[in-house]
Design a protein around this motif. Structure first.
Motif, mmCIF file in Angstrom:
data_model
loop_
_atom_site.group_PDB
_atom_site.id
_atom_site.type_symbol
_atom_site.label_atom_id
_atom_site.label_comp_id
_atom_site.label_asym_id
_atom_site.label_seq_id
_atom_site.Cartn_x
_atom_site.Cartn_y
_atom_site.Cartn_z
ATOM 1 N N THR A 299 48.822 -7.595 -40.549
ATOM 2 C CA THR A 299 48.072 -8.608 -39.815
ATOM 3 C C THR A 299 47.453 -7.881 -38.641
ATOM 4 O O THR A 299 48.159 -7.220 -37.881
ATOM 5 N N LEU A 300 46.127 -7.976 -38.485
ATOM 6 C CA LEU A 300 45.425 -7.174 -37.489
ATOM 7 C C LEU A 300 44.297 -7.956 -36.845
ATOM 8 O O LEU A 300 43.502 -8.586 -37.530
ATOM 9 N N LYS B 179 49.822 0.850 -28.131
ATOM 10 C CA LYS B 179 51.245 1.126 -27.981
ATOM 11 C C LYS B 179 52.064 0.294 -28.956
ATOM 12 O O LYS B 179 51.736 -0.858 -29.237
ATOM 13 N N ILE B 180 53.143 0.880 -29.439
ATOM 14 C CA ILE B 180 54.114 0.172 -30.261
ATOM 15 C C ILE B 180 55.057 -0.516 -29.286
ATOM 16 O O ILE B 180 55.673 0.138 -28.452
ATOM 17 N N TYR B 181 55.153 -1.841 -29.366
ATOM 18 C CA TYR B 181 55.959 -2.526 -28.363
ATOM 19 C C TYR B 181 57.195 -3.238 -28.902
ATOM 20 O O TYR B 181 58.053 -3.651 -28.127
ATOM 21 N N GLY C 272 45.168 -2.991 -26.401
ATOM 22 C CA GLY C 272 44.398 -3.632 -25.334
ATOM 23 C C GLY C 272 44.181 -5.111 -25.562
ATOM 24 O O GLY C 272 43.110 -5.629 -25.281
ATOM 25 N N GLY C 273 45.152 -5.797 -26.091
ATOM 26 C CA GLY C 273 45.040 -7.226 -26.348
ATOM 27 C C GLY C 273 44.798 -7.562 -27.808
ATOM 28 O O GLY C 273 45.040 -8.682 -28.235
ATOM 29 N N LEU C 274 44.299 -6.617 -28.582
ATOM 30 C CA LEU C 274 44.180 -6.816 -30.027
ATOM 31 C C LEU C 274 45.516 -6.417 -30.635
ATOM 32 O O LEU C 274 45.989 -5.300 -30.442
ATOM 33 N N LEU C 275 46.144 -7.330 -31.358
ATOM 34 C CA LEU C 275 47.500 -7.118 -31.847
ATOM 35 C C LEU C 275 47.524 -6.748 -33.320
ATOM 36 O O LEU C 275 46.610 -7.072 -34.074
ATOM 37 N N MET C 276 48.606 -6.086 -33.724
ATOM 38 C CA MET C 276 48.809 -5.731 -35.119
ATOM 39 C C MET C 276 50.284 -5.872 -35.449
ATOM 40 O O MET C 276 51.146 -5.515 -34.644
#
Length: 160
Positions: free
Chosen positions: A43-44, A111-113, A132-136
């Motif tokens: 999911t990206l 970053k991997i969070y 930067g706010g776009l999640l994956m």
């Protein structure tokens, strides 16, 4: 133990849905895509004006620690010490040779969070990334995500 590659994950995906829950932002689309080889699920969030994707479109996604090719990093690390590698990392985006990025159409740095092992049964995990706010979210066997470390910075590279 020395790493053999800057690339920590790579596979081909086919877009399954685009904005399944409706469009929330003008310039961002959320895609879902299953992988071809590793039985992973993606999911990206993607900047759709820069890199538009449609349903049934296939792309390669890679995650890398650095954009510097291994040969260049090894050579500079031996001859110039750490300072030589740091200088190349800092200035790589300005040079004519973009390293790994030259082979891809879309690159993000993030970053991997978080990891979540609670869902989808045995041997399954989900790694969460922020660009930067776009999640994956990348789901699948923990074996394919063994090189992914929480808190590590990574480059996401995509090409059709």
């Amino acid at each position: 133990m020395a790493e053999t590659s800057n690339v920590i994950f790579e596979d081909r995906f086919t877009v399954d849905t685009v904005d399944k829950d409706g469009k929330k932002f003008d310039r961002v689309s959320r895609i879902t895509a299953p992988s071809h080889n590793l039985n992973m699920s993606l999911t990206l969030d993607i900047a759709n004006e820069l890199y538009p994707l449609t349903v049934d479109e296939t792309f390669t996604l890679a995650l890398a620690r650095s954009l510097i090719p291994e040969e260049l990093e090894a050579a500079n690390g031996d001859e110039d010490g750490e300072e030589g590698v740091k200088k190349i990392k800092k200035e790589l985006w300005r040079s004519d040779d973009q390293g790994l990025a030259k082979d891809y159409d879309y690159v993000m740095y993030g970053k991997i969070y978080k990891f979540d092992d609670s869902a989808q049964g045995d041997n399954q995990t989900t790694a969460y990334f922020s660009f930067g706010g776009l999640l994956m979210a990348l789901r699948g066997s923990y074996r394919h995500l063994a090189s992914v470390v929480v808190g590590e910075n990574v480059y996401l590279l995509m090409r059709k």
